[in-house]
Design an enzyme around this catalytic site. Sequence first.
Site, PDB file in Angstrom:
ATOM      1  N   GLU A 161       0.808  -1.237   0.000  1.00 46.12           N
ATOM      2  CA  GLU A 161       0.000   0.000   0.000  1.00 46.12           C
ATOM      3  C   GLU A 161       0.834   1.277   0.000  1.00 46.12           C
ATOM      4  O   GLU A 161       0.557   2.197   0.771  1.00 46.12           O
ATOM      5  CB  GLU A 161      -0.976  -0.023   1.181  1.00 46.12           C
ATOM      6  CG  GLU A 161      -1.926  -1.204   1.115  1.00 46.12           C
ATOM      7  CD  GLU A 161      -2.779  -1.407   2.363  1.00 46.12           C
ATOM      8  OE1 GLU A 161      -2.847  -0.496   3.200  1.00 46.12           O
ATOM      9  OE2 GLU A 161      -3.373  -2.502   2.488  1.00 46.12           O
ATOM     10  N   GLU A 269      -6.085 -10.650  -1.116  1.00 39.82           N
ATOM     11  CA  GLU A 269      -6.828 -10.454   0.147  1.00 39.82           C
ATOM     12  C   GLU A 269      -8.329 -10.419  -0.141  1.00 39.82           C
ATOM     13  O   GLU A 269      -9.045  -9.519   0.293  1.00 39.82           O
ATOM     14  CB  GLU A 269      -6.393  -9.140   0.816  1.00 39.82           C
ATOM     15  CG  GLU A 269      -4.908  -9.051   1.093  1.00 39.82           C
ATOM     16  CD  GLU A 269      -4.496  -7.794   1.859  1.00 39.82           C
ATOM     17  OE1 GLU A 269      -5.378  -7.110   2.415  1.00 39.82           O
ATOM     18  OE2 GLU A 269      -3.293  -7.506   1.899  1.00 39.82           O
TER      19      GLU A 269
END
Length: 376
Positions: A161, A269
Amino acid sequence: MLKVAVLLAVLVGGFGMSGMVGYAETQTGAKTLKEAVAGKTLIGGAVMSNHLDDPKLAALIKRELTTLTGENDFKPQSVQPEKGKFNFEAADKIADFCDQNGIKLVGHTLVWHSQAPRFLFEDDAGKPLARDVALANLKAHIDAVAGRYKGRVIGWDVVNEAISDSPNEYLRNTPALRAIGPDYLAMAFKYAAQADPGAELYYNDYSNENKEKRDKCIRLIRELKAAGCRVDAIGIQGHWMMEGWPSTQLVDEAIKAYAAEGVKVMITELDVDPLPRQTQGAAVDAREQAANPYPKDLPPDMQEKLAKRYGELFEVFAKNGNVVSRITLWGTHDGMSWLNNWPVRGRTNHGLLWDRAYNPKPAYEAVRKQLERWEK
Ligand code: G3I
């Protein structure tokens, strides 16, 4: 067939799953997820080490999944909460479980702005450390963690991220960026490659199927490669909504756009949120107030909608089967999902393939059907 069902019931019961002998797949002899996709791609889940103490859950994992990702236990805050003081107990427990059961382990994550101890890149007052000190901390962390699991993880989410959600900003403004500069990503990839040369190296993010973030992610892949780094795959996290976002077309385009850069794609995810929420993606600090509409089970019409959505998404993965090299669900059964606390705290959510009684939901069937059609 009856004999097979009885034998399987005895075997499954013998592994501590006596509550699950009514499990439709075992009785009909249909394939499990991992059997459906054997040799074609990897199907995984995410766990915290204490989840493995639950024999029913451990059995479900062994039966259905080929990879595991540590949901929290390999993160910087977990393994090095204080400078030079490492704690590998929980991470080791997951690694040992994987080794003992022939499950592939995915390392998550070496660098992230969240769940990271301050000392890595900032002083006690929150000021950025000098670049050389921050780089030394980064290297020491990666050496210790990737070095410990050398040969045991198949790959690392090296950086997680790092791309900004803001339209006019490329990289997220993080402590690592402020202390080291934009090349902290390249340095992390180089350190990881040195610490475990056999591990694959991934860049992992949420909402990077969206065109704007995807373009930034492609820029990052090119910059990392230009800096001499090996990037094996892009992780598209896939914290998706049941309705409205993202379209299957967007997901398909993103997979193809990353493949054109010469990297593999992993859905790292995955969950599909059947409850209404405003926040796209997975910005960890997002908070919303909302009702808890299904405090027990999802009603049948919602189960069907969820199954349809999972089926459509897996159809896209299956059609891109030569590129999509892993799909990891973010959790295992619904009781173990972070969506129970995000973005609304304390909701009863239902975004995975197994319900709280460990039973496969209609979404499981929809997924298995697509996995059996995987195109390689
Ligand atoms: O361990 C403490 C416990 O001691 C304490 O009593 C409790 C009180 O809130 O908190 C516990 O820590 C929680 C931890 O999960 C373990 O359960 C944290 O508060 C909570 O914030 C943390 O959430 C995790 C989140 O990352 C943190 O950023 C989620 O479980 C985990 O699923 C989530 O995973 C991230 C991926 O790493 C990266 N991509 C997005 C994804 C979802 O946010």
